[in-house]
Each structure stands twice: as C-alpha cells, then as structure tokens.
Design a protein around this motif. Structure first.
Motif, PDB file in Angstrom:
ATOM      1  N   THR A 121       6.487 -14.775 -25.038  1.00 48.54           N
ATOM      2  CA  THR A 121       5.731 -15.032 -26.563  1.00 48.54           C
ATOM      3  C   THR A 121       6.666 -16.547 -26.901  1.00 48.54           C
ATOM      4  N   ARG A 122       7.207 -17.264 -25.910  1.00 47.56           N
ATOM      5  CA  ARG A 122       8.200 -18.622 -26.088  1.00 47.56           C
ATOM      6  C   ARG A 122       7.284 -19.869 -24.808  1.00 47.56           C
ATOM      7  N   ALA A 123       7.855 -20.441 -25.067  1.00 44.17           N
ATOM      8  CA  ALA A 123       7.301 -21.620 -24.038  1.00 44.17           C
ATOM      9  C   ALA A 123       7.045 -20.953 -22.661  1.00 44.17           C
ATOM     10  N   LEU A 146       0.830 -15.051 -24.743  1.00 44.43           N
ATOM     11  CA  LEU A 146       0.501 -14.427 -25.001  1.00 44.43           C
ATOM     12  C   LEU A 146       0.997 -14.176 -25.781  1.00 44.43           C
ATOM     13  N   SER A 147      -0.218 -14.598 -27.649  1.00 43.45           N
ATOM     14  CA  SER A 147       0.289 -13.853 -28.469  1.00 43.45           C
ATOM     15  C   SER A 147       1.347 -12.400 -28.514  1.00 43.45           C
ATOM     16  N   VAL A 148       2.378 -12.395 -29.908  1.00 41.28           N
ATOM     17  CA  VAL A 148       3.318 -11.369 -29.933  1.00 41.28           C
ATOM     18  C   VAL A 148       2.471 -10.095 -29.755  1.00 41.28           C
ATOM     19  N   SER A 149       0.999  -9.934 -30.437  1.00 45.26           N
ATOM     20  CA  SER A 149       0.642  -8.748 -30.483  1.00 45.26           C
ATOM     21  C   SER A 149       0.274  -8.202 -29.402  1.00 45.26           C
ATOM     22  N   ARG A 150      -0.206  -9.426 -28.142  1.00 49.10           N
ATOM     23  CA  ARG A 150      -0.792  -8.889 -27.425  1.00 49.10           C
ATOM     24  C   ARG A 150       0.412  -8.522 -25.939  1.00 49.10           C
ATOM     25  N   SER A 151       1.629  -8.966 -26.064  1.00 45.13           N
ATOM     26  CA  SER A 151       2.597  -9.325 -25.188  1.00 45.13           C
ATOM     27  C   SER A 151       3.431  -7.727 -25.551  1.00 45.13           C
ATOM     28  N   VAL A 152       2.883  -7.177 -26.884  1.00 43.92           N
ATOM     29  CA  VAL A 152       3.461  -5.990 -26.524  1.00 43.92           C
ATOM     30  C   VAL A 152       2.711  -5.039 -26.586  1.00 43.92           C
TER      31      VAL A 152
END
Length: 199
Positions: A121-123, A146-152
């Motif tokens: 979720t970082r650059a 990816l967003s945080v929720s997508r990565s989770v």
C-alpha cells in the motif's frame, strides 16, 4: 469490442515463480527472528524440554526392563504403547509442541501479512523482498497500486494458497500470466518493475 487484455495495461511483465520465491525468502528472513523470539516468549520451552526428558526417562526405563526380561522388539513396542506413564508423558509433550507450532505459524502469518500490507500500500507497491528483487503488486485491470482493504483481502486469500499444500503458489510457474491462486481470486498481479516506472 475491446481486444486489449488487462495484462497489456500493466506497467511491467508478469513475475515468474523463481523471482517471487526469492522475494518471499527475503521477507521470511526478515520476520523469522522476530517470530522466533515471540514464540519463545509466548510459550514455555523449558517445560517442553522437561516433558521430553520425562518421556525419554520412561522409554529408557522400559527399554531396560525389556532387555532384562528378554523381550523381542514387537513386545517392547507393545509395552511402550500400553504404559500409562509413557502415554501421559507423550500426550503432554505433544500438547506443548502443538501449542508452540500454532503460536509460531500464527505469528509468522500475522507478521508476514502485515509486512506485505505495509509494502503493497506504499508507493513502492511491494514488500521489502519484492522491492529488493524488482517486483511490485498491482491491480490486474488498472495496473494501479492496492488499497489497504484490497491488500488485506489478498493476504487472506493467500492462506488458500498455503492450505492447498502450496499448489496455489506453484501456479505462479504457469505462463503466460504467472498468477498464483490468491492473485486470481483478488484480481491482482505481481509484475517486474520496469526502470522507467515512477512509483
């Protein structure tokens, strides 16, 4: 009619199994010492050692009795399986070892998941290991991060790749997309970072 495949819009070509495995090994080397320390602190290694010594003493005692009585090997094994003290010590040792194993696996999964979510979720769009070997994780349709929720969600889906006895991970060896099971479930891709991409 759209003829362009989603992968053609990605800012790099799909990463193969070997590169992904190298990235995973780097990440594992980072989290492993911390997980081992946490496992040591959350369990009782001394009690495990004592349980092992107790079982060892019981087996050794039974072996001495068997040798003195002239028992054959089958009779000796039967005496081990029927000994109440040996069974109790074996259950205690097995219970403590299972607890330690559970703590280790849960800790490793949590630490690895957090490391991946933090990186994806970082650059840079990837964990430390992925960045080190030149990979990044992107959305399969847009090529964006990816967003945080997508990565989770991706980390949760990765558990299916583990529970499939790693067949889900081995799917990354299949061309042309080199996608794992959790890549397919979450519509993500791991790609090789091109030098000209600005992330």
């Amino acid at each position: 009619m759209q003829t362009t495949s989603p992968d053609s819009r990605l800012p790099g070509k799909p990463a193969g199994f070997v590169l992904r495995a190298c990235a995973w090994c780097i990440d594992a080397a980072i989290v492993l010492p911390l997980v081992c320390l946490a496992t040591y602190l959350c369990t009782d290694p001394a009690a495990i050692w004592q349980a092992f010594l107790s079982l060892h003493r019981q087996v050794s005692k039974q072996a001495a009795i068997a040798a003195f009585d002239g028992l054959d090997f089958i009779s000796f094994v039967q005496s081990l399986l029927s000994g109440a003290n040996i069974q109790a010590d074996a259950r205690q040792l097995a219970t403590r070892l299972l607890h330690m194993t559970f703590v280790f696996i849960a800790g490793f999964a949590l630490a690895s998941g957090l490391l991946n979510v933090w990186g994806e979720t970082r650059a840079a769009r990837g964990s430390i290991g992925k960045r080190h070997v030149g990979l990044m994780v992107v959305d399969a349709d847009s090529g964006q991060g990816l967003s945080v929720s997508r990565s989770v969600l991706r980390q949760l889906a990765a558990s299916l790749s583990w529970f499939s006895l790693n067949l889900g991970h081995l799917m990354a060896a299949l061309p042309p997309d080199h996608t794992t099971l959790h890549d397919r479930l979450t519509r993500t891709r791991v790609i090789i970072r091109v030098p000209s991409s600005r992330n």
